[in-house]
Design a protein around this motif. Structure first.
Motif, PDB file in Angstrom:
ATOM      1  N   ARG A 424       0.856  -1.183   0.000  1.00 23.15           N
ATOM      2  CA  ARG A 424       0.000   0.000   0.000  1.00 23.15           C
ATOM      3  C   ARG A 424       0.891   1.232   0.000  1.00 23.15           C
ATOM      4  NH1 ARG A 424      -5.293  -0.870   2.890  1.00 23.15           N
ATOM      5  NH2 ARG A 424      -5.561  -3.120   3.009  1.00 23.15           N
ATOM      6  N   LYS A 425       0.480   2.252  -0.696  1.00 21.43           N
ATOM      7  CA  LYS A 425       1.187   3.523  -0.680  1.00 21.43           C
ATOM      8  C   LYS A 425       0.167   4.640  -0.510  1.00 21.43           C
ATOM      9  CE  LYS A 425       5.380   1.994  -1.499  1.00 21.43           C
ATOM     10  NZ  LYS A 425       6.071   2.188  -2.783  1.00 21.43           N
ATOM     11  N   THR A 426       0.508   5.605   0.338  1.00 24.06           N
ATOM     12  CA  THR A 426      -0.361   6.763   0.527  1.00 24.06           C
ATOM     13  C   THR A 426       0.350   8.002   0.010  1.00 24.06           C
ATOM     14  OG1 THR A 426      -1.497   5.820   2.418  1.00 24.06           O
ATOM     15  CG2 THR A 426      -1.565   8.202   2.204  1.00 24.06           C
ATOM     16  N   LEU A 427      -0.295   8.699  -0.893  1.00 23.88           N
ATOM     17  CA  LEU A 427       0.243   9.931  -1.457  1.00 23.88           C
ATOM     18  C   LEU A 427      -0.408  11.117  -0.757  1.00 23.88           C
ATOM     19  CD1 LEU A 427       0.063   9.054  -5.258  1.00 23.88           C
ATOM     20  CD2 LEU A 427       1.884   8.552  -3.636  1.00 23.88           C
ATOM     21  N   THR A 428       0.396  12.127  -0.444  1.00 22.29           N
ATOM     22  CA  THR A 428      -0.099  13.312   0.254  1.00 22.29           C
ATOM     23  C   THR A 428       0.023  14.525  -0.660  1.00 22.29           C
ATOM     24  OG1 THR A 428       0.663  12.354   2.338  1.00 22.29           O
ATOM     25  CG2 THR A 428       0.126  14.698   2.343  1.00 22.29           C
ATOM     26  N   PHE A 429      -1.052  15.281  -0.771  1.00 20.59           N
ATOM     27  CA  PHE A 429      -1.103  16.437  -1.673  1.00 20.59           C
ATOM     28  C   PHE A 429      -1.572  17.672  -0.909  1.00 20.59           C
ATOM     29  CE2 PHE A 429      -2.319  12.563  -3.852  1.00 20.59           C
ATOM     30  CZ  PHE A 429      -1.500  12.536  -4.967  1.00 20.59           C
ATOM     31  N   ARG A 430      -1.001  18.811  -1.266  1.00 19.29           N
ATOM     32  CA  ARG A 430      -1.521  20.090  -0.780  1.00 19.29           C
ATOM     33  C   ARG A 430      -2.374  20.685  -1.911  1.00 19.29           C
ATOM     34  NH1 ARG A 430       0.770  21.532   3.923  1.00 19.29           N
ATOM     35  NH2 ARG A 430       2.846  20.716   4.423  1.00 19.29           N
ATOM     36  N   ARG A 431      -3.633  20.343  -1.900  1.00 22.01           N
ATOM     37  CA  ARG A 431      -4.542  20.814  -2.946  1.00 22.01           C
ATOM     38  C   ARG A 431      -5.739  21.508  -2.307  1.00 22.01           C
ATOM     39  NH1 ARG A 431      -2.553  18.665  -7.980  1.00 22.01           N
ATOM     40  NH2 ARG A 431      -4.291  19.867  -8.830  1.00 22.01           N
ATOM     41  N   LYS A 432      -6.262  22.514  -3.024  1.00 27.60           N
ATOM     42  CA  LYS A 432      -7.423  23.250  -2.536  1.00 27.60           C
ATOM     43  C   LYS A 432      -8.687  22.925  -3.320  1.00 27.60           C
ATOM     44  CE  LYS A 432      -4.590  27.202  -1.035  1.00 27.60           C
ATOM     45  NZ  LYS A 432      -4.326  28.653  -1.223  1.00 27.60           N
ATOM     46  N   ASP A 433      -8.490  22.414  -4.546  1.00 32.76           N
ATOM     47  CA  ASP A 433      -9.642  22.135  -5.399  1.00 32.76           C
ATOM     48  C   ASP A 433      -9.647  20.663  -5.808  1.00 32.76           C
ATOM     49  OD1 ASP A 433     -10.578  24.867  -5.536  1.00 32.76           O
ATOM     50  OD2 ASP A 433      -8.834  25.283  -6.823  1.00 32.76           O
ATOM     51  N   ASP A 434     -10.789  20.238  -6.333  1.00 30.18           N
ATOM     52  CA  ASP A 434     -10.900  18.864  -6.826  1.00 30.18           C
ATOM     53  C   ASP A 434      -9.895  18.643  -7.949  1.00 30.18           C
ATOM     54  OD1 ASP A 434     -12.978  18.802  -5.079  1.00 30.18           O
ATOM     55  OD2 ASP A 434     -14.562  18.792  -6.592  1.00 30.18           O
ATOM     56  N   PHE A 435      -9.383  17.413  -8.058  1.00 29.65           N
ATOM     57  CA  PHE A 435      -8.430  17.100  -9.117  1.00 29.65           C
ATOM     58  C   PHE A 435      -8.518  15.621  -9.463  1.00 29.65           C
ATOM     59  CE2 PHE A 435      -6.266  16.079  -5.254  1.00 29.65           C
ATOM     60  CZ  PHE A 435      -5.325  15.109  -5.538  1.00 29.65           C
ATOM     61  N   SER A 436      -7.800  15.225 -10.508  1.00 27.70           N
ATOM     62  CA  SER A 436      -7.836  13.841 -10.991  1.00 27.70           C
ATOM     63  C   SER A 436      -6.451  13.213 -10.913  1.00 27.70           C
ATOM     64  CB  SER A 436      -8.332  13.784 -12.440  1.00 27.70           C
ATOM     65  OG  SER A 436      -9.667  14.219 -12.532  1.00 27.70           O
ATOM     66  N   LEU A 437      -6.438  11.918 -10.623  1.00 33.44           N
ATOM     67  CA  LEU A 437      -5.221  11.108 -10.641  1.00 33.44           C
ATOM     68  C   LEU A 437      -5.345  10.065 -11.736  1.00 33.44           C
ATOM     69  CD1 LEU A 437      -4.483  10.181  -6.911  1.00 33.44           C
ATOM     70  CD2 LEU A 437      -3.142  11.692  -8.343  1.00 33.44           C
ATOM     71  N   LYS A 438      -4.323   9.912 -12.537  1.00 32.63           N
ATOM     72  CA  LYS A 438      -4.280   8.826 -13.506  1.00 32.63           C
ATOM     73  C   LYS A 438      -3.267   7.790 -13.040  1.00 32.63           C
ATOM     74  CE  LYS A 438      -5.596  11.354 -17.713  1.00 32.63           C
ATOM     75  NZ  LYS A 438      -5.168  11.728 -19.080  1.00 32.63           N
ATOM     76  N   VAL A 439      -3.677   6.545 -12.984  1.00 30.52           N
ATOM     77  CA  VAL A 439      -2.769   5.449 -12.653  1.00 30.52           C
ATOM     78  C   VAL A 439      -2.356   4.804 -13.970  1.00 30.52           C
ATOM     79  CG1 VAL A 439      -2.468   3.321 -11.351  1.00 30.52           C
ATOM     80  CG2 VAL A 439      -3.984   5.099 -10.477  1.00 30.52           C
TER      81      VAL A 439
END
Length: 680
Positions: A424-439
């Motif tokens: 398992r890996k957890t990614l941490t982001f400093r984001r203020k708005d909705d966004f998309s991740l592509k795997v």
């Protein structure tokens, strides 16, 4: 595997231990295994083999082009841009449906042997299978009406079979599983060792640990490619002798394909073989003598490829041949002399091991592993650790600093090739708005296949961050957890907004003073502990927090500093079957099953009627003082004879068009006349 049933390979209806992966039709009769394979010469577009090449293959990919070079089947694209195959009557079947038919046939054999319903299945897959191909396998299982317990790599299953009757020391013992199959050649470096069954227990129970350290493969080299080249020898020889191009004749090409397989088997033990096909095409009987040297010359460019997967696996494992105890040969093509010669030359004859059944080791190992996943069986404690074959990364756009700036695309490697399944890996982001991740795969895994796996839209971020800030959280962030499952599937498990909330109450201060810690400090400790066991991702970018590996508990009680976010998953450009598509496919297969069951009942009713008629006729025609004559009167025999002749006449004139009820009613009518006679 079933309680009370011997642990062994299933036999087919002809009591054969090996079942060809072929499904076909002889007009309205559906056939499987060798029966389906053998009809290709008569019905070349109704026999479907080597379907593994087409699993999740895009219609315009090289894999499909290769399939058309070895098969006489007609193909066409599906709505998902994968491959469907068309029968001579125009019926179209997707690859998943055809494989589901084969799985359902095997289930029928299993249910017959076990005497109970079978609903769970474990399957072996090549270690190089992409997520798209694994999806296609699971889809086929679901269309067949079963549930996938797990997928296990071929080499890993053979390793389990090898460990079944052996004990190992604490120091790892390294072996290479060399699997030369029909579609490819694979090599897996496996480490065998003994570990405590329970580290916390005072008992000294020992478990066997199998850890795959490296894999290598060649998807273009295998038994099928050898068959193709041998058939090409036969084709060229036919054209040279008879001045006719047989390539345009599907029946002729199908007959030559079957003959090529037979000749290859003979050449494995002999210097030459005689190819012979009666009425192959153009009313010609074909005969030719093929030598092993001629065959090996045609495959000369493959010689270096045969052993290359071994060295690729060693390189991935960071080992050398000096660390290897033995090279275990498995797979049907490992018997080919040219392959054995190449492997012996590469690793030395002293390291070659032939101590597993080349045909059955994988399926027996998979069955034992499946039994270990169930509570119904008590098996040897064997624990496996497998690895991912490809680099998997996430891709996303950084937040734009202004409305005029163009966001940059950031790629973060999450699961490098060689990552352990179950990570398992957890990614941490400093984001203020909705966004998309592509795997996505970092590199193209197979020519013509897509790199994208899935896209996840993470929503509700602004509202969640606002709620955390109002609750007193400082610097809240977004966390997304990715999981690489034990079967090799990568998914985004969840996404949350998290912020550390200080408790300024007296109880909170005392709690912090005495070291109980807050939720965030506990999380940090977990991160450090997990990072020591699993490689963390160090890629970072401006405005983003470096990705970190952290453990995620299976069940986490909701806390006020964590707010779940919305996840909307979009499938890849080659998506798995949708729920409605699988339901439709399952209904099609069930309709065929019902039709075939009805046909079997009709045949059984007809056979039962015919058998009864012949029995009554024999009794009536017996002469002398037979038991039947002693138990019957002349008038009764005359009535029975009249009814018998009437039924035989009906059977002769209308029997072929009658249905099951007609056969049963006719027998019932005849039996009603004979009820007074105990012999009938």
């Amino acid at each position: 595997m079933s309680p009370g049933v011997p642990f062994d390979v299933l036999l087919d209806k002809s009591s054969k231990r090996k079942i060809l992966s072929t499904v076909g039709w002889k007009k309205d009769d559906r056939l499987f295994g060798s029966d389906a394979f053998n009809i290709a010469g008569r019905f070349p577009t109704d026999s479907f083999s080597s379907l593994k090449y087409l699993q999740a293959a895009p219609y315009d990919s090289p894999a499909v082009s290769f399939y058309t070079s070895i098969s006489t089947a007609d193909i066409l694209p599906t709505a998902r841009n994968t491959v469907a195959l068309k029968r001579s009557d125009g019926t179209e079947w997707s690859v998943e449906e055809l494989i589901a038919m084969q799985l359902a046939y095997v289930r029928e054999l299993a249910e017959s042997a076990a005497g109970e319903k079978v609903s769970d299945v474990i399957l072996t897959v090549p270690p190089y299978y992409t997520q798209h191909e694994r999806d296609a396998v699971v889809d086929a299982v679901e269309v067949a009406g079963m549930r996938t317990l797990a997928l296990i790599h071929d080499g890993t299953a053979v390793a389990v079979n090898y460990a079944m009757t052996r004990a190992f020391a604490e120091q790892p013992e390294y072996h290479i599983i060399y699997d030369a199959g029909a579609s490819s050649i694979r090599a897996s470096v496996a480490a065998f060792s003994a570990i405590p069954a329970d580290a916390k227990s005072s008992k000294k129970d020992i478990a066997t640990a199998i850890a795959i350290k490296g894999i290598g493969y060649d998807r273009s080299t295998g038994g099928t490619e050898l068959d193709r080249r041998l058939r090409e020898i036969l084709v060229n020889d036919f054209v040279k002798k008879h001045k006719k191009d047989i390539r345009a004749d599907k029946r002729g090409m199908a007959k030559l394909w079957k003959e090529a397989g037979r000749v290859k088997a003979i050449l494995s033990a002999n210097a030459d073989a005689m190819a012979s096909v009666e009425s192959i095409a153009f009313d010609i009987d074909y005969r030719s003598k093929i030598s092993r040297s001629e065959f090996e010359t045609a495959c000369k460019d493959l010689q270096l490829k045969f052993a290359k997967p071994i060295f690729d696996a060693l390189s991935n494992a960071g080992l050398s041949l000096d660390n290897i105890t033995s090279v275990i040969l498995t797979g049907g093509s490992s018997r080919a002399p040219m392959i054995q010669t190449a492997v012996k030359a590469a690793v030395g004859e002293s390291k070659i091991a032939l101590n597993v059944n080349a045909d059955e080791a994988a399926v027996l190992g998979a069955a034992l592993h499946g039994a270990g996943l169930s509570r119904q069986f008590k098996t040897k404690d064997i624990r496996i650790t497998d690895i991912a074959p490809y680099d998997i990364q996430v891709s996303y756009h950084s937040e734009a600093k202004s409305e005029y700036s163009k966001p940059r695309t950031i790629n973060t490697l999450v699961f490098p090739a060689g990552s352990k399944f179950g990570s398992r890996k957890t990614l941490t982001f400093r984001r203020k708005d909705d966004f998309s991740l592509k795997v996505i795969y970092k590199n193209t895994p197979v020519p013509g296949y897509p790199t994208d796996l899935l896209e996840v839209e993470i929503s509700d971020i602004p509202e969640a961050l606002k709620n955390l800030t109002e609750a007193g959280a400082t610097d809240p962030v977004v966390k997304a957890t990715l999981v690489l499952s034990e079967s090799g599937f990568v998914t985004v498990q969840d996404a949350v907004a998290y912020g550390e909330i200080k408790d300024d109450s007296i109880a909170g201060k005392l709690k912090g003073f005495f070291g109980a810690g807050s939720s965030s400090s506990t999380e940090a400790e977990t991160e450090r502990e997990t990072m020591a066991r699993s490689e963390s991702v160090s890629t970072s970018a401006e405005g983003e927090v470096p990705s970190q590996a952290e453990a995620t508990p299976e069940k986490k009680a909701p806390v006020k500093d964590t707010i779940p976010l919305g996840l909307n998953v979009k499938l890849s450009s080659v998506p798995p079957m949708s729920v409605s598509q699988k339901r439709t496919a399952r209904e099609r297969l069930q309709a065929i099953d019902r039709a075939e069951a009805s046909m079997r009942r009709r045949e059984e009713a007809r056979n039962s009627l015919e058998g009864y008629l012949y029995r009554v006729r024999d009794l009536l025609e017996e002469e002398g003082e037979t038991p039947f004559r002693k138990c019957s009167k002349e008038a009764e025999r005359d009535t029975m004879k009249e009814k018998l002749e009437e039924t035989l006449s009906w059977l002769h004139e209308h029997g072929d068009d009658a249905d099951t009820r007609d056969y049963i009613s006719r027998r019932t009518a005849l039996e009603s006349v004979a009820t007074s006679n105990p012999l009938l």
